[in-house]
Write an enzyme that holds these catalytic residues in place. Structure first.
Site, PDB file in Angstrom:
ATOM      1  N   MET A 260      61.352  12.991  43.674  1.00 50.21           N
ATOM      2  CA  MET A 260      60.833  14.017  44.585  1.00 50.21           C
ATOM      3  C   MET A 260      61.827  14.245  45.726  1.00 50.21           C
ATOM      4  SD  MET A 260      56.747  13.763  44.507  1.00 50.21           S
ATOM      5  CE  MET A 260      56.530  12.539  45.757  1.00 50.21           C
ATOM      6  N   GLY A 261      63.077  13.812  45.515  1.00 48.03           N
ATOM      7  CA  GLY A 261      64.111  14.050  46.522  1.00 48.03           C
ATOM      8  C   GLY A 261      64.033  13.079  47.687  1.00 48.03           C
ATOM      9  N   ASN A 262      64.739  13.435  48.783  1.00 49.90           N
ATOM     10  CA  ASN A 262      64.868  12.548  49.946  1.00 49.90           C
ATOM     11  C   ASN A 262      65.396  11.179  49.470  1.00 49.90           C
ATOM     12  OD1 ASN A 262      63.023  10.877  52.447  1.00 49.90           O
ATOM     13  ND2 ASN A 262      64.707  12.265  52.789  1.00 49.90           N
TER      14      ASN A 262
ATOM     15  N   HIS B  74      66.814   5.231  44.641  1.00 47.45           N
ATOM     16  CA  HIS B  74      67.034   6.296  43.648  1.00 47.45           C
ATOM     17  C   HIS B  74      68.428   6.178  43.042  1.00 47.45           C
ATOM     18  CE1 HIS B  74      64.025   8.307  46.412  1.00 47.45           C
ATOM     19  NE2 HIS B  74      63.446   8.467  45.257  1.00 47.45           N
TER      20      HIS B  74
ATOM     21  N   GLN C 108      50.248  15.642  42.551  1.00 46.37           N
ATOM     22  CA  GLN C 108      50.025  14.218  42.822  1.00 46.37           C
ATOM     23  C   GLN C 108      49.699  13.932  44.286  1.00 46.37           C
ATOM     24  OE1 GLN C 108      54.220  13.311  41.440  1.00 46.37           O
ATOM     25  NE2 GLN C 108      54.044  11.660  42.920  1.00 46.37           N
TER      26      GLN C 108
ATOM     27  N   LEU D 189      60.714   0.020  39.894  1.00 44.00           N
ATOM     28  CA  LEU D 189      59.586  -0.913  39.846  1.00 44.00           C
ATOM     29  C   LEU D 189      58.844  -1.033  41.172  1.00 44.00           C
ATOM     30  CD1 LEU D 189      60.993  -3.708  37.544  1.00 44.00           C
ATOM     31  CD2 LEU D 189      58.859  -2.435  37.202  1.00 44.00           C
TER      32      LEU D 189
HETATM   33  O1  PAF Z   1      58.131   8.370  41.836  1.00 44.35           O
HETATM   34  C1  PAF Z   1      58.216   9.581  42.139  1.00 44.35           C
HETATM   35  O2  PAF Z   1      59.066   9.986  42.941  1.00 44.35           O
HETATM   36  C2  PAF Z   1      57.248  10.583  41.514  1.00 44.35           C
HETATM   37  O3  PAF Z   1      55.978  10.040  41.378  1.00 44.35           O
HETATM   38  C3  PAF Z   1      57.752  11.164  40.184  1.00 44.35           C
HETATM   39  C4  PAF Z   1      57.879  10.092  39.107  1.00 44.35           C
HETATM   40  C5  PAF Z   1      59.106  11.829  40.390  1.00 44.35           C
HETATM   41  C6  PAF Z   1      56.767  12.213  39.661  1.00 44.35           C
HETATM   42  O4  PAF Z   1      56.643  13.284  40.559  1.00 44.35           O
END
Ligand code: PAF
Length: 282
Positions: free
Chosen positions: A30-32, A37, A61, A150
């Site tokens: 979801m960026g940021n 990441h 979500q 995780l």
């Molecule tokens: O973990 C996240 O950033 C989000 O839940 C995902 C897996 C990208 C789904 O929008």
């Protein structure tokens, strides 16, 4: 690294790679982006020939009380980080592209049992939103492998269960949580912490570790979890839950279970932090 916003261009780029027999790994985000990441992207470069990432702040979500509009959006910095980490293609769809009929008319994926407790209970509808968008992104990207952090342990179990239940030909690769020196798990939500809150936030991981040691010698799982919750609250956080669970089913752990996970969430100022630790009983 190309940034692609349309489904047709995404599909044609990926088809070119497929025709060359290349293995594709996917990292949805979801960026940021932070080092957690980046660890996912690095892992993806090790297990596949081409790496696709997505940045999509998924409205499905977020709960009604959760502020999606203020979710941090840092596209230019994210693109730079992805490029440096070895990402080949970034997909950045709009909500209208992913949900053209709107959320109310959208088909969805519900993964029972593993979605129900813990974060599923505190955030109703959250895992339906995650499973639906990840299913949709999997269908768009059609990766061989997908990497997930995780830190969101329950999310990894939801995705793994979805892939198994719906026979999706995708290998899910879980990647270890990246932490600050204090033990605090990296999260976009840490941006909401003040300096004082950041100083107390490591109490979450410290008490999970304490609990992990204690359950090696005692099966009073409920009593020990209560003690850990009190210790987290005593520093000024507010425990949402802390439970000892079966590592795969996420059912409350029984005396005979050996492969466990401690799942926890706590409010620290405006941020709701989550963390976990897998524990093998000897
Ligand atoms: O973990 C996240 O950033 C989000 O839940 C995902 C897996 C990208 C789904 O929008």
């Amino acid at each position: 690294m190309q940034t692609i916003e349309t489904i047709s261009t995404l599909r044609s780029e990926i088809n070119l790679w497929r025709q060359q027999g290349l293995k594709i790994a996917f990292v949805p985000t979801m960026g940021n982006l932070h080092q957690g990441h980046i660890a996912l992207i690095k892992k993806a470069t090790q297990v596949a020939d081409k790496v696709v990432a997505s940045i999509f702040v998924n409205p499905m979500q977020f709960g009604a009380n959760e502020d999606i509009d203020n979710y941090p959006r840092t596209m230019a910095a994210d693109q730079e980080k992805l490029l440096n980490a070895g990402c080949d293609l970034l997909f950045t769809p709009t909500p209208a592209l992913i949900y053209p009929k709107g959320l109310d008319k959208q088909s969805y994926v519900e993964v029972p049992n593993v979605s129900d407790g813990y974060c599923g209970e505190s955030r109703p509808g959250h895992f339906r939103g995650v499973a639906t968008v990840v299913c949709k992104l999997f269908n768009l990207v059609q990766p061989d492998i997908a990497c997930f952090g995780l830190k969101d342990y329950q999310q990894v179990q939801v995705i793994q269960t979805m892939v198994e239940d719906l026979s999706m030909p995708i290998e899910i690769v879980p990647v270890e949580t990246v932490r600050e020196n204090s033990g605090l798990a990296l999260s976009s939500r840490n941006n909401y912490l003040t300096a004082e809150e950041k100083a107390i936030a490591p109490a979450l991981s410290q008490n999970i570790q304490w609990l992990a040691k204690e359950i090696q010698n005692s099966n009073d799982f409920i009593g020990l979890a209560k003690k850990a919750a009190s210790a987290i609250d005593s520093v000024g956080m507010k425990t949402d839950y802390i439970h000892i669970c079966h590592a795969r089913t996420l059912e409350p752990a029984s005396e005979d279970d050996k492969e466990l996970v401690i799942l926890a969430a706590a409010h620290c100022g405006k941020a709701r932090l989550i963390d976990n630790l897998q524990v093998k009983l000897t």
